[in-house]
Design a protein around this motif. Sequence first.
Motif, short mmCIF file in Angstrom:
data_model
loop_
_atom_site.label_atom_id
_atom_site.label_comp_id
_atom_site.label_asym_id
_atom_site.label_seq_id
_atom_site.Cartn_x
_atom_site.Cartn_y
_atom_site.Cartn_z
N ILE A 56 0.84 -1.19 0.00
CA ILE A 56 0.00 0.00 0.00
C ILE A 56 0.88 1.25 0.00
O ILE A 56 1.65 1.47 0.94
N PRO A 57 0.79 2.07 -1.05
CA PRO A 57 1.57 3.31 -1.07
C PRO A 57 1.28 4.17 0.15
O PRO A 57 0.17 4.19 0.66
N VAL A 58 2.26 4.87 0.62
CA VAL A 58 2.23 5.71 1.83
C VAL A 58 2.34 4.84 3.07
O VAL A 58 3.21 5.06 3.92
N ALA A 59 1.47 3.81 3.21
CA ALA A 59 1.52 2.95 4.39
C ALA A 59 2.77 2.08 4.41
O ALA A 59 3.18 1.61 5.48
N ASP A 60 3.39 1.88 3.26
CA ASP A 60 4.59 1.03 3.22
C ASP A 60 5.74 1.61 4.03
O ASP A 60 6.58 0.86 4.55
N CYS A 61 5.76 2.94 4.19
CA CYS A 61 6.84 3.54 4.96
C CYS A 61 6.72 3.19 6.45
O CYS A 61 7.72 3.17 7.18
N TRP A 62 5.50 2.91 6.93
CA TRP A 62 5.30 2.46 8.31
C TRP A 62 5.99 1.12 8.52
O TRP A 62 6.65 0.88 9.53
N LEU A 63 5.85 0.22 7.54
CA LEU A 63 6.47 -1.09 7.63
C LEU A 63 7.99 -0.98 7.55
O LEU A 63 8.71 -1.66 8.29
N LEU A 64 8.49 -0.12 6.67
CA LEU A 64 9.93 0.08 6.57
C LEU A 64 10.48 0.61 7.89
O LEU A 64 11.52 0.15 8.38
N GLY A 65 9.78 1.58 8.49
CA GLY A 65 10.21 2.11 9.78
C GLY A 65 10.12 1.08 10.89
O GLY A 65 10.96 1.05 11.80
N SER A 66 9.11 0.21 10.82
CA SER A 66 8.95 -0.84 11.84
C SER A 66 10.11 -1.83 11.80
O SER A 66 10.58 -2.29 12.84
N LEU A 67 10.55 -2.17 10.60
CA LEU A 67 11.70 -3.07 10.47
C LEU A 67 12.95 -2.43 11.07
O LEU A 67 13.75 -3.11 11.72
N SER A 68 13.12 -1.13 10.84
CA SER A 68 14.25 -0.43 11.43
C SER A 68 14.14 -0.38 12.94
O SER A 68 15.12 -0.62 13.66
N GLU A 78 17.52 -0.16 21.72
CA GLU A 78 17.05 1.22 21.60
C GLU A 78 15.59 1.26 21.17
O GLU A 78 15.16 0.48 20.32
N HIS A 79 14.83 2.16 21.77
CA HIS A 79 13.44 2.37 21.38
C HIS A 79 13.38 3.56 20.42
O HIS A 79 13.60 4.70 20.83
N LYS A 80 13.11 3.30 19.17
CA LYS A 80 13.01 4.35 18.16
C LYS A 80 11.59 4.41 17.61
O LYS A 80 10.80 3.48 17.79
N SER A 81 11.29 5.48 16.94
CA SER A 81 9.96 5.66 16.36
C SER A 81 10.06 6.14 14.92
O SER A 81 9.34 7.07 14.50
N LYS A 82 10.95 5.55 14.17
CA LYS A 82 11.10 5.97 12.78
C LYS A 82 9.82 5.73 11.98
O LYS A 82 9.52 6.46 11.04
N ARG A 83 9.07 4.67 12.35
CA ARG A 83 7.84 4.38 11.62
C ARG A 83 6.86 5.54 11.71
O ARG A 83 6.19 5.88 10.73
N LYS A 84 6.76 6.18 12.89
CA LYS A 84 5.85 7.30 13.07
C LYS A 84 6.35 8.53 12.33
O LYS A 84 5.56 9.26 11.70
N ILE A 85 7.65 8.77 12.40
CA ILE A 85 8.22 9.94 11.71
C ILE A 85 8.06 9.81 10.21
O ILE A 85 7.66 10.76 9.52
N ALA A 156 16.60 4.56 8.17
CA ALA A 156 15.87 3.30 8.35
C ALA A 156 16.34 2.24 7.37
O ALA A 156 16.48 1.06 7.72
N LEU A 157 16.61 2.66 6.14
CA LEU A 157 17.07 1.72 5.13
C LEU A 157 18.43 1.14 5.50
O LEU A 157 18.70 -0.06 5.27
N TYR A 158 19.28 1.96 6.10
CA TYR A 158 20.58 1.46 6.54
C TYR A 158 20.42 0.37 7.60
O TYR A 158 21.12 -0.65 7.58
N ASP A 159 19.49 0.57 8.53
CA ASP A 159 19.24 -0.45 9.55
C ASP A 159 18.78 -1.76 8.90
O ASP A 159 19.19 -2.85 9.32
N ILE A 160 17.92 -1.65 7.90
CA ILE A 160 17.43 -2.86 7.23
C ILE A 160 18.55 -3.55 6.48
O ILE A 160 18.71 -4.78 6.55
N TYR A 161 19.35 -2.78 5.74
CA TYR A 161 20.49 -3.38 5.04
C TYR A 161 21.44 -4.07 6.04
O TYR A 161 21.93 -5.17 5.76
N LYS A 162 21.66 -3.43 7.18
CA LYS A 162 22.58 -3.99 8.16
C LYS A 162 22.02 -5.26 8.77
O LYS A 162 22.77 -6.18 9.11
#
Length: 221
Positions: A56-68, A78-85, A156-162
């Motif tokens: 789902i466009p737009v909502a996909d960034c929530w999933l990407l942030g959740s993976l990070s 660490e507790h981060k909130s990249k998905r919300k940002i 967030a993408l760096y976290d996923i790649y790592k």
Amino acid sequence: MRMIFQDYLESGLWLILRSLFGMPMLLSIAGYVLTALALYTIARRRGLRNPWLAWIPVADCWLLGSLSDQYRYVVKGEHKSKRKILLFFRILITIMWVSLIGLLVNLCFHAVDSVVWGSINDDQIFQILHQAMNLLVVCLPLIGISIAYAVFRYMALYDIYKSLDPANCVLFLVLSILFGVTEPFFLFFSREKDGGMPPRKQPVQEAPSSNSWVDVQEDEL
């Protein structure tokens, strides 16, 4: 003067049509499919809720942030909130893009009308220039917000790649920034890897479900 202005309008219209319908569109569709499939696969394997958000466009960034966020919690505590940002910026950018497209369609309508009739007067020139200024007013903040969104997204993408392939995460990130077309391929071909994740928790006898990592704020992911 009017003839020169009309020639610029005709050239601009052809440029817009070539940009909207051509190779860029095909690459965008291919990149969308590969990225969505990769994020869906990674999220499903790692036990995140609603992995279908990847499609789902737009909502996909929530999933990407959740993976990070999951990686940061599981590996670094660490507790981060990249998905919300990311979701906030993405919604804001989408609203501004809709406004920009509306202004652009209005501008193109007046430009096409002038080109079709083969003549343009001073009032029409003033209207077109006024609409162009409105476009500029929307474009400037959109550029700033898009840059902020890109910074958090690449973090967030760096976290996923790592988490997928720590040996090549820096290379993947640099190439993704310089050549955006490579990002979907890196995610797709690394989607089954977990080189940067800790060993999975051992399942207890009463729960025959598959092994899973500790989820960060499971109710939100």
